[in-house]
Design a protein around this motif. Structure first.
Motif, mmCIF file in Angstrom:
data_model
loop_
_atom_site.group_PDB
_atom_site.id
_atom_site.type_symbol
_atom_site.label_atom_id
_atom_site.label_comp_id
_atom_site.label_asym_id
_atom_site.label_seq_id
_atom_site.Cartn_x
_atom_site.Cartn_y
_atom_site.Cartn_z
ATOM 1 N N TRP A 59 108.202 -10.660 26.876
ATOM 2 C CA TRP A 59 107.020 -11.261 27.206
ATOM 3 C C TRP A 59 105.639 -10.824 26.590
ATOM 4 O O TRP A 59 104.778 -11.666 26.600
ATOM 5 C CB TRP A 59 106.940 -11.600 28.936
ATOM 6 C CG TRP A 59 106.613 -10.273 29.750
ATOM 7 C CD1 TRP A 59 107.434 -9.080 30.061
ATOM 8 C CD2 TRP A 59 105.350 -9.693 29.938
ATOM 9 N NE1 TRP A 59 106.901 -8.251 30.459
ATOM 10 C CE2 TRP A 59 105.675 -8.430 30.642
ATOM 11 C CE3 TRP A 59 104.050 -10.099 29.778
ATOM 12 C CZ2 TRP A 59 104.568 -7.793 31.026
ATOM 13 C CZ3 TRP A 59 103.065 -9.393 30.147
ATOM 14 C CH2 TRP A 59 103.386 -7.998 31.005
ATOM 15 N N ASP A 60 105.541 -9.740 26.540
ATOM 16 C CA ASP A 60 104.410 -8.903 25.890
ATOM 17 C C ASP A 60 104.722 -8.192 24.668
ATOM 18 O O ASP A 60 103.964 -7.473 24.155
ATOM 19 C CB ASP A 60 103.502 -7.941 26.817
ATOM 20 C CG ASP A 60 104.389 -6.696 27.049
ATOM 21 O OD1 ASP A 60 105.883 -6.975 26.612
ATOM 22 O OD2 ASP A 60 103.920 -5.880 27.796
ATOM 23 N N PHE A 61 105.578 -8.644 23.951
ATOM 24 C CA PHE A 61 106.094 -8.049 22.622
ATOM 25 C C PHE A 61 105.281 -8.340 21.478
ATOM 26 O O PHE A 61 105.007 -7.441 20.802
ATOM 27 C CB PHE A 61 107.508 -8.664 22.291
ATOM 28 C CG PHE A 61 108.499 -7.827 21.669
ATOM 29 C CD1 PHE A 61 109.325 -6.903 22.181
ATOM 30 C CD2 PHE A 61 108.326 -7.834 20.004
ATOM 31 C CE1 PHE A 61 110.056 -6.029 21.316
ATOM 32 C CE2 PHE A 61 109.312 -6.833 19.255
ATOM 33 C CZ PHE A 61 109.969 -6.187 19.752
ATOM 34 N N PHE A 62 104.695 -9.445 21.285
ATOM 35 C CA PHE A 62 104.045 -9.903 20.183
ATOM 36 C C PHE A 62 102.466 -10.208 20.393
ATOM 37 O O PHE A 62 101.961 -10.359 21.560
ATOM 38 C CB PHE A 62 104.381 -11.289 19.757
ATOM 39 C CG PHE A 62 105.823 -11.224 19.033
ATOM 40 C CD1 PHE A 62 106.206 -10.939 17.850
ATOM 41 C CD2 PHE A 62 106.768 -11.742 19.891
ATOM 42 C CE1 PHE A 62 107.412 -10.821 17.513
ATOM 43 C CE2 PHE A 62 108.115 -11.831 19.403
ATOM 44 C CZ PHE A 62 108.457 -11.394 18.300
ATOM 45 N N ASN A 63 101.628 -9.975 19.346
ATOM 46 C CA ASN A 63 100.135 -10.459 19.591
ATOM 47 C C ASN A 63 100.298 -11.987 19.469
ATOM 48 O O ASN A 63 99.657 -12.435 18.137
ATOM 49 C CB ASN A 63 99.433 -9.794 18.500
ATOM 50 C CG ASN A 63 98.693 -8.718 19.318
ATOM 51 O OD1 ASN A 63 98.363 -8.611 20.490
ATOM 52 N ND2 ASN A 63 98.490 -7.257 18.525
ATOM 53 N N LEU A 64 101.006 -12.678 20.280
ATOM 54 C CA LEU A 64 101.128 -14.094 20.139
ATOM 55 C C LEU A 64 101.053 -14.535 21.733
ATOM 56 O O LEU A 64 101.140 -13.864 22.585
ATOM 57 C CB LEU A 64 102.444 -14.497 19.761
ATOM 58 C CG LEU A 64 103.030 -14.268 18.401
ATOM 59 C CD1 LEU A 64 104.559 -14.544 18.370
ATOM 60 C CD2 LEU A 64 102.200 -14.895 17.232
ATOM 61 N N ASP A 65 100.150 -15.825 21.528
ATOM 62 C CA ASP A 65 100.079 -16.536 23.008
ATOM 63 C C ASP A 65 101.516 -16.552 23.609
ATOM 64 O O ASP A 65 102.402 -17.284 22.927
ATOM 65 C CB ASP A 65 99.428 -17.616 23.127
ATOM 66 C CG ASP A 65 97.671 -17.283 23.079
ATOM 67 O OD1 ASP A 65 97.239 -16.153 23.040
ATOM 68 O OD2 ASP A 65 97.003 -18.142 22.730
ATOM 69 N N SER A 66 101.861 -16.133 24.756
ATOM 70 C CA SER A 66 103.276 -15.960 25.370
ATOM 71 C C SER A 66 103.288 -16.532 26.329
ATOM 72 O O SER A 66 102.419 -16.285 27.542
ATOM 73 C CB SER A 66 103.688 -14.847 25.133
ATOM 74 O OG SER A 66 103.518 -13.915 23.845
ATOM 75 N N VAL A 67 104.373 -17.012 26.896
ATOM 76 C CA VAL A 67 104.713 -17.484 28.517
ATOM 77 C C VAL A 67 106.352 -17.150 28.501
ATOM 78 O O VAL A 67 106.909 -17.476 27.913
ATOM 79 C CB VAL A 67 104.588 -18.876 28.534
ATOM 80 C CG1 VAL A 67 105.184 -19.999 27.645
ATOM 81 C CG2 VAL A 67 104.847 -19.289 30.177
ATOM 82 N N GLN A 68 106.371 -16.497 29.621
ATOM 83 C CA GLN A 68 107.681 -16.166 30.298
ATOM 84 C C GLN A 68 108.076 -17.176 31.333
ATOM 85 O O GLN A 68 107.301 -17.513 31.949
ATOM 86 C CB GLN A 68 107.690 -14.806 30.690
ATOM 87 C CG GLN A 68 109.188 -14.308 31.476
ATOM 88 C CD GLN A 68 108.975 -14.431 32.958
ATOM 89 O OE1 GLN A 68 107.866 -14.152 33.455
ATOM 90 N NE2 GLN A 68 110.052 -14.892 33.755
ATOM 91 N N VAL B 65 103.019 -20.437 19.765
ATOM 92 C CA VAL B 65 103.073 -19.922 21.285
ATOM 93 C C VAL B 65 104.732 -19.650 21.333
ATOM 94 O O VAL B 65 105.523 -20.397 21.032
ATOM 95 C CB VAL B 65 102.703 -21.218 22.266
ATOM 96 C CG1 VAL B 65 102.911 -20.949 23.658
ATOM 97 C CG2 VAL B 65 101.327 -21.415 22.205
ATOM 98 N N ILE C 34 100.494 -26.891 17.881
ATOM 99 C CA ILE C 34 100.933 -25.645 18.026
ATOM 100 C C ILE C 34 102.198 -25.492 17.566
ATOM 101 O O ILE C 34 103.144 -26.463 17.600
ATOM 102 C CB ILE C 34 100.942 -25.365 19.650
ATOM 103 C CG1 ILE C 34 99.355 -24.923 20.302
ATOM 104 C CG2 ILE C 34 101.987 -24.405 20.140
ATOM 105 C CD1 ILE C 34 99.435 -25.116 21.664
ATOM 106 N N GLN D 65 100.225 -16.406 12.841
ATOM 107 C CA GLN D 65 100.003 -15.688 14.038
ATOM 108 C C GLN D 65 99.103 -16.578 15.011
ATOM 109 O O GLN D 65 99.111 -16.362 16.267
ATOM 110 C CB GLN D 65 99.631 -14.179 13.688
ATOM 111 C CG GLN D 65 99.546 -13.372 15.062
ATOM 112 C CD GLN D 65 99.058 -12.059 14.585
ATOM 113 O OE1 GLN D 65 99.204 -11.645 13.475
ATOM 114 N NE2 GLN D 65 98.831 -11.033 15.426
ATOM 115 N N ASP D 66 98.195 -17.124 14.297
ATOM 116 C CA ASP D 66 97.325 -17.936 15.218
ATOM 117 C C ASP D 66 97.760 -19.204 15.654
ATOM 118 O O ASP D 66 96.849 -19.911 16.363
ATOM 119 C CB ASP D 66 95.702 -18.043 14.292
ATOM 120 C CG ASP D 66 96.120 -18.786 13.066
ATOM 121 O OD1 ASP D 66 97.270 -18.780 12.628
ATOM 122 O OD2 ASP D 66 95.157 -19.335 12.595
ATOM 123 N N ASN E 232 102.710 -6.546 19.188
ATOM 124 C CA ASN E 232 101.713 -5.721 19.890
ATOM 125 C C ASN E 232 102.038 -4.147 19.776
ATOM 126 O O ASN E 232 103.143 -3.960 20.570
ATOM 127 C CB ASN E 232 101.644 -6.128 20.953
ATOM 128 C CG ASN E 232 100.499 -5.704 22.026
ATOM 129 O OD1 ASN E 232 99.809 -4.809 21.589
ATOM 130 N ND2 ASN E 232 100.317 -6.324 23.013
#
Lengths: 255, 362
Positions: free
Chosen positions: A64-73, A52, A93, A48-49, A17
């Motif tokens: 936690w917001d590093f990638f343009n990937l759905d992410s969970v911390q 997770v 997934i 990428q799509d 991202n």
């Protein structure tokens, strides 16, 4: 774009991202390199799509917001079970659990061990920088004998605190057929990316648990300059932690 | 699509744990994650026998921490996921449940309470009230249904999924070992045939499309850079919780319409003893009423105060050493009513014991 803008455009993986860059890791930290190789691996696999991305507490949470990937911390040590829960609920997934050595080998060790035992079809990536970085450089399960940290100010005494955890060796010994286990290093990025790609591909193929430890750097807490930092990664750490593949599906011989 | 596990209505005679498994099936739960602990274990035993017939999944984890976090994972993947635990397992569940609380993850957990502190007995108690309502490092943004019997277990297990997914708070069905292991007659039913529509689930991660290309990426986090950032998030959750509370609260009252010599406050299975005590007290010439909160969190405070206002004295009865009492005192704060107690940590309470306690006076 002007020539100048093109010339200045940093070479980032497509799945990063760009809005959260520059990232928040310390100068000289190995997380950025590991995440760059992970990003390139995801790009090259074209997933990428489907990914997770889960990250642990400690320095790894800065992703936690590093990638343009759905992410969970998640909580400390709990990324492996969260990703496992996601994968079990939605097998389509591609679940990646990203953690530090504390998260994988200490507080979350039971999750790593049991996920490996159950051959969960997830990919765990663990950054080994021989200390707890976010809390200010305390002893980690991976701290080298004699290494000074904030909780081993006179050097780690194996008599008192044991020897550094050999994670991939441990995982390889309990994981069964279908698992992929390797240790790479930020000192050899091409090889590291190869390992990460194989670890993700192994999940895509539905073979079993995949685990890659990444030998990484922490100059802030090691209190080392650039030269000393590389020397620690390439010499001191490499003497104790051996790079290589410890388990490859379909391959009989192990390392 | 597999056929419905419960069709129409059926009169059955089951243990509470079996009831919970059937209720989760009827509620279209997709997956259970869990770790064995008495007296909860039969829920997963029934689930693992029944579930596969209807395409439902199960994962036995390495401990309750993992059971809680895998449940969180299942829910954020968009599935109606649940777990069950009790006692020391409930203690370990507080970590994942505090994450669920902060990240608004609609987990459902069934808790047949056992004795404590610590491992204690595996039989019965009401000693997990404090932990289930306000456990973890948080503010207690949870929904807790305290059941009094098997019909309740069926009804509220189904309801728990809908409440959780509608309001996005972790939701608990708080029973006890007696209810878990005892058999009772009840009616099981297909929720749809009673007009109960299951609230749609939705994924929080793994959405369609490529993140950053077709849509923004989903970033679920529980970490904040500043105190003020955290403050804003917590205050938003508090606002949502308080707004939802009047729609969520449930209670029952018995003989509370007129002036009372004593109002008995009890929840869960102890409420049945309180109900049983009322005719006995009437025979003794004592005017008694009973108020039972069904939701312990949020608490039906106004309704409890309204009942309390008509009574000379209050008697709080519970199978714990003052956990429910604490919630009562908080609810009745400022009212000038003497409160007597019958606190029986870890053991059951009979209707006769309640009568004796009231006759004995202060």
């Amino acid at each position: 774009m002007t020539r100048e803008e093109i010339a200045l455009a940093p070479n980032m993986p497509k799945c990063w991202n760009p809005e959260t860059k520059p990232h928040k890791f310390c100068p000289g930290c190995g997380h950025g390199l590991a995440l760059k190789m992970l990003g390139e691996a995801i790009d090259e696999l074209g997933i990428q799509d489907k990914v997770v991305f889960g990250c642990d507490i400690g320095c790894s949470l800065l992703s936690w917001d590093f990638f343009n990937l759905d992410s969970v911390q998640t909580h400390h040590g709990r990324t492996t079970p969260v990703i496992t829960g996601i994968k079990r609920a939605r097998p389509e997934i591609i679940g990646i659990a990203y953690m530090g050595d504390g998260g994988g080998y200490a507080i979350g060790a039971q999750h790593l061990v049991n996920s490996a035992t159950r051959n969960e079809k997830v990919t765990a990536i663990l950054i080994n920088n021989t200390n707890y970085g976010m809390t200010g450089g305390q002893m980690a399960p991976t701290t080298l004998p004699g290494q000074k940290t904030e909780t081993t100010p006179y050097g780690r005494d194996p008599e008192e605190t044991g020897y550094p955890t050999l994670g991939p060796e441990m995982v390889a010994s309990i994981a069964r057929e279908g698992a992929y286990v390797a240790r790479g290093s930020i000192a050899n990025l091409r090889q590291l990316k190869k390992y990460l790609k194989k670890a993700i591909q192994n999940q895509i193929d539905g073979n079993g648990f995949s685990f890659v430890e990444v030998m990484s750097s922490c100059p802030t807490n090691w209190r080392t300059n650039a030269k000393e930092t590389w020397s620690f990664v390439e010499k001191d750490m490499a003497e104790y932690f051996h790079v290589g593949e410890f388990r490859v599906p379909g391959q009989k011989e192990e390392k | 699509m597999s056929e419905k596990p419960v069709k129409g209505e059926r009169r059955v005679f089951m243990t509470g744990n079996e009831v919970c498994a059937w209720a989760a099936l009827a509620a279209e739960a997709d997956i259970m994650y869990g770790y064995p602990i008495t007296p909860q274990t039969d829920i997963m035993q029934y689930w693992t026998r029944l579930g596969p017939k209807f395409g439902r999944k199960f994962l036995q984890t390495e401990d309750e921490i993992s059971a809680g976090f895998t449940t969180v994972g299942g829910v954020i993947a968009g599935k109606r996921a649940f777990s069950a635990t009790t006692g020391p397992g409930n203690t370990l569940f507080q970590e994942p449940m505090s994450m669920a609380e902060m990240m608004r993850i609609p987990t459902v957990v069934i808790i047949p309470q056992r004795g404590g502190p610590s491992t204690a007995t595996v039989i019965y108690s009401q000693q997990e009230v404090t932990m289930t309502t306000f456990g973890g490092n948080g503010e207690g943004f949870r929904i807790v249904y305290s059941t009094a019997g098997h019909q309740d277990l069926y009804d509220y297990t189904i309801k728990a999924f809908n409440t959780a997914w509608k309001y996005r708070f972790p939701t608990f069905v708080l029973g006890d070992g007696y209810q878990a292991k005892m058999r009772e007659p009840l009616t099981i039913y297909d929720p749809a045939e009673r007009g109960i529509k299951m609230v749609e689930t939705e994924p929080l991660v793994g959405l369609p499309g490529t993140p950053g290309v077709d849509r923004p990426a989903q970033y679920l986090r529980n970490t904040y850079n500043t105190e003020e950032e955290l403050y804003d998030v917590v205050m938003d959750i508090a606002k949502d919780y308080e707004k939802a509370a009047p729609e969520i609260i449930e209670w029952q009252d018995f003989d509370t319409d007129t002036e009372m010599d004593v109002l008995i406050l009890a929840h869960g299975v102890v409420s049945r003893s309180a109900q049983g005590a009322l005719p006995l007290l009437k025979d003794e010439g004592i005017r008694a009423g009973h108020f039972r909160p069904i939701t312990l969190r949020p608490m039906p405070e106004e309704q409890m105060r309204r009942a309390a206002a008509k009574a000379k004295r209050i008697l709080v009865v519970e199978s714990a050493y003052g956990q429910f009492l604490k919630l009562v005192k908080q609810s009745l704060y400022g009212m000038d009513k003497p409160i007597d107690t019958l606190l029986r940590p870890g053991v059951g309470v009979t209707a006769e014991e309640i009568v004796d306690r009231i006759k004995e006076g202060r």
